[in-house]
Design a protein around this motif. Structure first.
Motif, PDB file in Angstrom:
ATOM      1  N   THR A  48      66.110   4.106 -16.031  1.00  0.00           N
ATOM      2  CA  THR A  48      67.433   3.255 -15.456  1.00  0.00           C
ATOM      3  C   THR A  48      68.941   3.539 -15.714  1.00  0.00           C
ATOM      4  O   THR A  48      68.717   3.045 -16.161  1.00  0.00           O
ATOM      5  CB  THR A  48      67.078   2.352 -14.061  1.00  0.00           C
ATOM      6  OG1 THR A  48      67.396   1.426 -15.881  1.00  0.00           O
ATOM      7  CG2 THR A  48      65.422   1.832 -14.095  1.00  0.00           C
ATOM      8  N   THR A  49      69.484   4.105 -14.972  1.00  0.00           N
ATOM      9  CA  THR A  49      71.323   4.002 -15.085  1.00  0.00           C
ATOM     10  C   THR A  49      71.725   3.479 -13.684  1.00  0.00           C
ATOM     11  O   THR A  49      71.414   3.715 -12.609  1.00  0.00           O
ATOM     12  CB  THR A  49      71.735   5.518 -15.878  1.00  0.00           C
ATOM     13  OG1 THR A  49      70.843   5.350 -16.488  1.00  0.00           O
ATOM     14  CG2 THR A  49      72.980   5.182 -16.497  1.00  0.00           C
ATOM     15  N   TYR A  50      72.794   2.453 -14.016  1.00  0.00           N
ATOM     16  CA  TYR A  50      73.836   2.649 -13.312  1.00  0.00           C
ATOM     17  C   TYR A  50      75.372   2.669 -13.220  1.00  0.00           C
ATOM     18  O   TYR A  50      75.700   2.611 -14.232  1.00  0.00           O
ATOM     19  CB  TYR A  50      73.192   1.310 -12.413  1.00  0.00           C
ATOM     20  CG  TYR A  50      71.744   0.483 -11.962  1.00  0.00           C
ATOM     21  CD1 TYR A  50      71.581   0.717 -13.324  1.00  0.00           C
ATOM     22  CD2 TYR A  50      71.754   0.482 -11.350  1.00  0.00           C
ATOM     23  CE1 TYR A  50      70.022  -0.392 -12.854  1.00  0.00           C
ATOM     24  CE2 TYR A  50      70.643  -0.021 -10.493  1.00  0.00           C
ATOM     25  CZ  TYR A  50      69.772  -0.370 -11.996  1.00  0.00           C
ATOM     26  OH  TYR A  50      68.135  -0.919 -11.494  1.00  0.00           O
ATOM     27  N   ALA A  51      76.208   2.666 -11.752  1.00  0.00           N
ATOM     28  CA  ALA A  51      77.122   2.562 -11.848  1.00  0.00           C
ATOM     29  C   ALA A  51      77.793   1.214 -12.559  1.00  0.00           C
ATOM     30  O   ALA A  51      77.272   0.245 -11.962  1.00  0.00           O
ATOM     31  CB  ALA A  51      77.723   2.919 -10.723  1.00  0.00           C
ATOM     32  N   ASP A  52      78.754   1.997 -13.430  1.00  0.00           N
ATOM     33  CA  ASP A  52      79.927   0.043 -13.502  1.00  0.00           C
ATOM     34  C   ASP A  52      79.873  -0.853 -12.795  1.00  0.00           C
ATOM     35  O   ASP A  52      79.373  -2.038 -13.154  1.00  0.00           O
ATOM     36  CB  ASP A  52      80.743   0.105 -14.200  1.00  0.00           C
ATOM     37  CG  ASP A  52      79.986   0.555 -15.380  1.00  0.00           C
ATOM     38  OD1 ASP A  52      81.593   1.621 -16.285  1.00  0.00           O
ATOM     39  OD2 ASP A  52      79.712   0.461 -16.448  1.00  0.00           O
ATOM     40  N   SER A  53      80.286  -0.542 -11.436  1.00  0.00           N
ATOM     41  CA  SER A  53      80.703  -1.596 -10.404  1.00  0.00           C
ATOM     42  C   SER A  53      79.335  -1.502  -9.574  1.00  0.00           C
ATOM     43  O   SER A  53      78.968  -2.829  -8.980  1.00  0.00           O
ATOM     44  CB  SER A  53      81.222  -0.251  -8.731  1.00  0.00           C
ATOM     45  OG  SER A  53      79.996   0.327  -8.847  1.00  0.00           O
ATOM     46  N   VAL A  54      77.816  -0.692  -9.997  1.00  0.00           N
ATOM     47  CA  VAL A  54      76.905  -1.744  -9.759  1.00  0.00           C
ATOM     48  C   VAL A  54      75.528  -2.908 -10.184  1.00  0.00           C
ATOM     49  O   VAL A  54      75.245  -3.157  -9.991  1.00  0.00           O
ATOM     50  CB  VAL A  54      75.938  -1.414  -8.077  1.00  0.00           C
ATOM     51  CG1 VAL A  54      77.111  -0.242  -7.854  1.00  0.00           C
ATOM     52  CG2 VAL A  54      75.490  -0.141  -9.237  1.00  0.00           C
ATOM     53  N   LYS A  55      76.482  -2.328 -11.458  1.00  0.00           N
ATOM     54  CA  LYS A  55      75.815  -3.145 -12.137  1.00  0.00           C
ATOM     55  C   LYS A  55      75.711  -4.357 -12.756  1.00  0.00           C
ATOM     56  O   LYS A  55      76.230  -5.464 -12.124  1.00  0.00           O
ATOM     57  CB  LYS A  55      76.270  -2.585 -13.624  1.00  0.00           C
ATOM     58  CG  LYS A  55      75.193  -2.266 -14.837  1.00  0.00           C
ATOM     59  CD  LYS A  55      75.809  -2.004 -16.262  1.00  0.00           C
ATOM     60  CE  LYS A  55      76.185  -0.211 -16.073  1.00  0.00           C
ATOM     61  NZ  LYS A  55      76.897   0.092 -17.352  1.00  0.00           N
ATOM     62  N   ASP A  56      74.577  -4.976 -12.671  1.00  0.00           N
ATOM     63  CA  ASP A  56      73.969  -6.499 -12.990  1.00  0.00           C
ATOM     64  C   ASP A  56      73.742  -6.790 -11.569  1.00  0.00           C
ATOM     65  O   ASP A  56      73.812  -7.948 -10.813  1.00  0.00           O
ATOM     66  CB  ASP A  56      74.792  -7.223 -13.512  1.00  0.00           C
ATOM     67  CG  ASP A  56      74.830  -6.871 -14.702  1.00  0.00           C
ATOM     68  OD1 ASP A  56      75.674  -7.011 -15.652  1.00  0.00           O
ATOM     69  OD2 ASP A  56      73.932  -5.931 -15.403  1.00  0.00           O
ATOM     70  N   ARG A  57      73.927  -6.101 -10.120  1.00  0.00           N
ATOM     71  CA  ARG A  57      73.543  -5.831  -9.160  1.00  0.00           C
ATOM     72  C   ARG A  57      72.892  -5.620  -8.467  1.00  0.00           C
ATOM     73  O   ARG A  57      72.150  -5.917  -7.613  1.00  0.00           O
ATOM     74  CB  ARG A  57      75.217  -6.011  -8.104  1.00  0.00           C
ATOM     75  CG  ARG A  57      76.795  -7.213  -8.470  1.00  0.00           C
ATOM     76  CD  ARG A  57      77.589  -7.509  -8.093  1.00  0.00           C
ATOM     77  NE  ARG A  57      78.143  -5.475  -7.483  1.00  0.00           N
ATOM     78  CZ  ARG A  57      78.354  -5.281  -6.276  1.00  0.00           C
ATOM     79  NH1 ARG A  57      78.089  -6.071  -5.299  1.00  0.00           N
ATOM     80  NH2 ARG A  57      78.912  -3.946  -6.171  1.00  0.00           N
ATOM     81  N   PHE A  58      73.211  -4.501  -8.568  1.00  0.00           N
ATOM     82  CA  PHE A  58      72.222  -3.931  -8.243  1.00  0.00           C
ATOM     83  C   PHE A  58      70.752  -2.979  -8.820  1.00  0.00           C
ATOM     84  O   PHE A  58      70.799  -2.805  -9.912  1.00  0.00           O
ATOM     85  CB  PHE A  58      72.574  -2.031  -7.016  1.00  0.00           C
ATOM     86  CG  PHE A  58      73.702  -2.204  -6.299  1.00  0.00           C
ATOM     87  CD1 PHE A  58      73.614  -3.077  -6.025  1.00  0.00           C
ATOM     88  CD2 PHE A  58      73.796  -1.009  -5.744  1.00  0.00           C
ATOM     89  CE1 PHE A  58      75.168  -4.030  -4.737  1.00  0.00           C
ATOM     90  CE2 PHE A  58      74.804  -0.638  -4.719  1.00  0.00           C
ATOM     91  CZ  PHE A  58      75.352  -2.330  -4.245  1.00  0.00           C
ATOM     92  N   THR A  59      69.398  -3.487  -8.280  1.00  0.00           N
ATOM     93  CA  THR A  59      68.190  -2.899  -9.297  1.00  0.00           C
ATOM     94  C   THR A  59      67.770  -1.988  -8.669  1.00  0.00           C
ATOM     95  O   THR A  59      67.206  -1.534  -7.124  1.00  0.00           O
ATOM     96  CB  THR A  59      67.425  -3.773  -9.123  1.00  0.00           C
ATOM     97  OG1 THR A  59      67.968  -5.049  -9.787  1.00  0.00           O
ATOM     98  CG2 THR A  59      65.428  -3.645  -9.931  1.00  0.00           C
ATOM     99  N   ILE A  60      67.182  -0.907  -9.594  1.00  0.00           N
ATOM    100  CA  ILE A  60      66.827   0.954  -8.242  1.00  0.00           C
ATOM    101  C   ILE A  60      65.109   0.430  -9.078  1.00  0.00           C
ATOM    102  O   ILE A  60      64.769   0.212 -10.071  1.00  0.00           O
ATOM    103  CB  ILE A  60      67.614   2.081  -9.036  1.00  0.00           C
ATOM    104  CG1 ILE A  60      66.756   3.655  -8.552  1.00  0.00           C
ATOM    105  CG2 ILE A  60      67.073   1.799 -10.140  1.00  0.00           C
ATOM    106  CD1 ILE A  60      67.128   4.488  -8.410  1.00  0.00           C
ATOM    107  N   SER A  61      64.161   1.200  -7.881  1.00  0.00           N
ATOM    108  CA  SER A  61      62.674   1.319  -8.436  1.00  0.00           C
ATOM    109  C   SER A  61      62.144   2.088  -7.335  1.00  0.00           C
ATOM    110  O   SER A  61      62.770   2.204  -6.439  1.00  0.00           O
ATOM    111  CB  SER A  61      62.317  -0.189  -8.193  1.00  0.00           C
ATOM    112  OG  SER A  61      62.337  -0.683  -6.975  1.00  0.00           O
ATOM    113  N   ARG A  62      60.597   2.045  -7.780  1.00  0.00           N
ATOM    114  CA  ARG A  62      60.039   3.224  -7.156  1.00  0.00           C
ATOM    115  C   ARG A  62      58.763   2.811  -7.162  1.00  0.00           C
ATOM    116  O   ARG A  62      58.381   2.574  -7.566  1.00  0.00           O
ATOM    117  CB  ARG A  62      60.311   4.512  -8.177  1.00  0.00           C
ATOM    118  CG  ARG A  62      59.926   5.008  -8.757  1.00  0.00           C
ATOM    119  CD  ARG A  62      60.671   6.297  -9.829  1.00  0.00           C
ATOM    120  NE  ARG A  62      59.689   7.082  -9.385  1.00  0.00           N
ATOM    121  CZ  ARG A  62      60.045   8.351  -9.882  1.00  0.00           C
ATOM    122  NH1 ARG A  62      61.318   8.487 -10.388  1.00  0.00           N
ATOM    123  NH2 ARG A  62      59.846   9.852  -8.820  1.00  0.00           N
TER     124      ARG A  62
END
Lengths: 118, 107
Positions: A58-72
């Motif tokens: 998974t990869t995140y934009a810096d602006s949401v890292k550590d706050r958002f979690t993507i899963s499936r």
């Protein structure tokens, strides 16, 4: 017919949480990398996160890292975005999107609006 | 992060005009450049991928070119349904980044 249908958006106070869902149909989710892209009111498109088909990367934009979690959940053909510690600047339409050929997005959902406000 | 800059930010054109939109990357991205069209209140639609490949179902009046750091999207003979906002997007490296958009309006 390929369809992506987002749900879970709404109004939340700063610091709150929401979980977005994206139900996929017309194709097998586990064959594709998937993304979340957002668009603030009157603004341009901003990539948020992606996840590989096996859910091992998974990869995140810096602006949401550590706050958002993507899963499936490939068994349910559903993509998720868990959003915590929401900020006013997270207010946007959130699109679920499928990656294909040449690392482009060929299908987008209709979007779900997230409004962060007190 | 790779910055994507589109020009112009907006343009006015007439039906039948040839329109060219430019997208510049802050570093070389090979041909990992895609173009999307977005109409008001709708999700984006993929037009071109890997710089010059036309997405299935997209009219042939759309074409793309470029490699490295400079790319163009050309619409030959603009049609009424082409009035929209166009975004370029790089997929060379994460975070994927989009240009700020070019709004094509009716003159």
């Amino acid at each position: 017919e390929v369809q992506l249908v987002e749900s879970g958006g709404g109004l939340v106070q700063p610091g709150g949480s929401l979980r977005l869902s994206c139900a996929a149909s017309g194709f097998t989710l586990n064959s594709y990398w998937m993304h979340w892209v957002r668009q603030g009111p009157g603004k341009g498109l901003v990539w948020v996160s992606h996840i590989n088909s096996e859910e091992t990367f998974t990869t995140y934009a810096d602006s949401v890292k550590d706050r958002f979690t993507i899963s499936r959940d490939n068994a349910k053909n559903t993509l998720y975005l868990q959003m915590n510690s929401l900020r006013v600047e997270d207010t946007a339409v959130y699109y679920c999107a499928r990656e294909v050929r040449g690392r482009a997005i060929d299908y987008w959902g209709q979007g779900t609006l997230v409004t962060v406000s007190s | 992060d790779i910055q994507m800059t589109q020009s112009p930010s907006s343009l006015s054109a007439s039906v039948g005009d040839r329109v060219t939109i430019t997208c510049r990357a802050s570093q070389s991205i090979s041909t990992y450049l895609n173009w999307y069209q977005q109409k008001a209140g709708k999700a984006p639609k993929l037009l071109m991928y890997t710089s010059s490949s036309l997405q299935s179902g997209v009219p042939s009046r759309f074409s793309g070119s470029g490699s490295g750091a400079e790319f163009t999207l050309t619409i030959t003979s603009l049609q009424p349904e082409d009035f929209a906002t166009y975004y370029c997007q790089q997929s060379y490296s994460t975070p994927w980044t989009f240009g700020q958009g070019t709004k094509v309006e009716i003159k």
